[in-house]
Design an enzyme around this catalytic site. Structure first.
Site, short mmCIF file in Angstrom:
data_model
loop_
_atom_site.label_atom_id
_atom_site.label_comp_id
_atom_site.label_asym_id
_atom_site.label_seq_id
_atom_site.Cartn_x
_atom_site.Cartn_y
_atom_site.Cartn_z
N CYS A 1 -2.67 -9.66 4.66
CA CYS A 1 -3.63 -8.85 3.92
C CYS A 1 -3.37 -8.96 2.42
O CYS A 1 -2.22 -8.95 1.99
CB CYS A 1 -3.52 -7.39 4.36
SG CYS A 1 -4.71 -6.30 3.56
N CYS B 1 -0.58 -2.03 0.06
CA CYS B 1 -0.23 -0.71 0.58
C CYS B 1 1.24 -0.72 1.03
O CYS B 1 1.63 -1.50 1.89
CB CYS B 1 -1.13 -0.34 1.75
SG CYS B 1 -2.90 -0.44 1.39
N CYS C 1 2.55 -0.70 4.81
CA CYS C 1 1.95 -1.59 5.81
C CYS C 1 2.75 -2.87 6.01
O CYS C 1 3.10 -3.57 5.04
CB CYS C 1 0.52 -1.93 5.39
SG CYS C 1 -0.36 -2.93 6.61
N CYS D 1 -10.63 1.04 19.42
CA CYS D 1 -10.57 0.92 17.97
C CYS D 1 -10.32 -0.54 17.61
O CYS D 1 -9.27 -1.09 17.93
CB CYS D 1 -9.45 1.80 17.42
SG CYS D 1 -9.60 3.53 17.91
N CYS E 1 -14.95 2.11 17.71
CA CYS E 1 -14.65 2.46 16.32
C CYS E 1 -14.15 1.20 15.62
O CYS E 1 -13.29 0.50 16.16
CB CYS E 1 -13.60 3.56 16.26
SG CYS E 1 -13.12 4.04 14.58
N CYS F 1 -14.12 8.60 10.69
CA CYS F 1 -12.77 8.79 11.21
C CYS F 1 -11.81 8.52 10.06
O CYS F 1 -11.72 7.40 9.56
CB CYS F 1 -12.52 7.83 12.37
SG CYS F 1 -10.82 7.82 12.98
N ARG G 1 -5.88 13.53 16.15
CA ARG G 1 -5.24 12.49 16.97
C ARG G 1 -3.81 12.25 16.51
O ARG G 1 -3.55 12.07 15.32
CB ARG G 1 -6.04 11.19 16.85
CG ARG G 1 -5.51 10.06 17.74
CD ARG G 1 -6.35 8.80 17.56
NE ARG G 1 -7.76 9.11 17.64
CZ ARG G 1 -8.69 8.63 16.80
NH1 ARG G 1 -8.34 7.83 15.81
NH2 ARG G 1 -9.95 8.95 16.96
#
Length: 361
Positions: free
Chosen positions: A69, A73, A76, A113, A146, A206, A276
């Protein structure tokens, strides 16, 4: 003690009446001592039971595209510059993704998801997701889908809705005040904008948080208040897994008790919303995981994106042992009686081993 119990009673009363939660009351919950922990859980459980009875919603992750990616972040394992030992692969083919999703659906998951690493999807990526949704729905027509693809550009949320996607996940993660300490390639406002785009397109928003990144009680409360403001319909509460090879490696700031207080604060802030329990519950809640089910009404089944979760068999046994039943079951008695059979359908695998498909396939 009497004063704090009054605070909890008011949080429950306000939650049942639809009165917005007071920020100071949430701060009291976050600052409460361990001697008050069961009182906090019981109060949150009253709201959870009112809105969701004794049902638990199972969600299942399919990692469509892993690693590499361009965003930085800090939490991550797939971030720019990460040296974490995780799988890296490009897009799964539709039938691969559908096969992966089927493992979770067969075990009782009612939402799949679909996650892909990256700053945001290209138009071609939207087409890929559409093909994957079609393949999944060929096998399971009623399953919720999702998508979690990063930041959305103009028109992309509408296109996702047109493909049959039901919801869009994009977590705020932490407070606006702290966001710049965990990411520099985009900001908090970018994330809020993407949630707003998804909501405007008719996708169920979400959005949740990650706890354990060095935040204060005020940061937790502030992000919860923002999640309520933007109307998140599903609030995943994740607990940091401090991967080696990331800036937050070695960050172990959470206790099981703090995790429960965070979950309870999420329930008080968003009483009727799906809360969740997300990544990291196994390593941070540990033996207190069952108590979390009395606050949250939803969990991920099995593994996460780049880390192993608790075995699906153990997840389903924990749900049954605590007197809960699976959302989507045709009737309560049948669901409880077949829990043992369902557990055999889910077998976790080691991350980084075998095929580059989603977990438990």
């Amino acid at each position: 003690m009497t004063s704090f119990r009054s605070t909890l009673d008011k949080l429950v009363t306000d939650g049942l009446a639809g009165v917005p939660t007071d920020r100071d009351a949430l701060m009291e919950v976050m600052a409460s001592g361990d001697e008050h922990l069961l009182d906090v859980v019981v109060a949150a459980a009253r709201l959870r039971r009112h809105h969701f009875a004794n049902r638990v919603k199972l969600n299942y992750l399919v990692n469509l595209k892993s690693g590499l990616c361009p965003e930085d972040c800090g939490y991550c394992s797939q971030r720019l510059g990460s040296t974490a030992d995780v799988l890296k692969y490009s897009w799964l083919k539709p039938q691969q993704a559908a096969t992966a999703a089927a493992a979770g659906i067969d075990a009782g998951a009612v939402r799949v998801c679909l996650v892909a690493s990256g700053r945001g999807p290209s138009d071609r990526d939207i087409d890929r997701v559409g093909d994957i949704v079609e393949a999944i729905r060929d096998r399971a027509p009623g399953v919720e889908v999702c998508a979690c693809l990063g930041l959305l550009a103009d028109g992309q949320a509408d296109r996702l809705a047109d493909t049959g996607v039901d919801a869009y996940n994009h977590n705020l993660n932490t407070s606006d005040r702290r966001y710049g300490t965990i990411c520099t390639t985009h900001d908090f406002a970018d994330r809020v904008d993407t949630v707003d785009r998804a909501k405007s397109a008719g996708l169920s928003p979400c959005s949740g948080l990650i706890a354990g990144m060095g935040e204060t009680d005020a940061d937790i409360v502030d992000v919860l208040m923002e999640l309520r403001r933007i109307g998140s319909a599903s609030v995943p509460v994740n607990f940091l897994i401090p991967f080696e090879g990331t800036p937050l490696a070695g960050t172990w700031d959470l206790t099981p008790q703090r995790c429960l207080r965070i979950l309870a604060a999420a329930r008080f802030a968003c009483p009727g919303v799906e809360v969740r329990v997300g990544a990291g519950r196994e390593v941070h809640l540990r033996s207190l995981q069952p108590l979390a089910l009395h606050v949250a009404n939803s969990i991920f089944l099995g593994d996460y994106l780049t880390s192993e979760g608790q075995a699906g068999k153990a997840d389903l046994a924990m749900i049954a042992d605590n007197g809960f039943v699976l959302e989507g079951a045709e009737d309560t008695e049948a669901d409880a009686s077949t829990a043992g059979a369902r557990t055999e359908l889910v077998r976790p695998r080691k991350r980084g081993a075998g095929t580059a498909l989603a977990p438990n396939t």
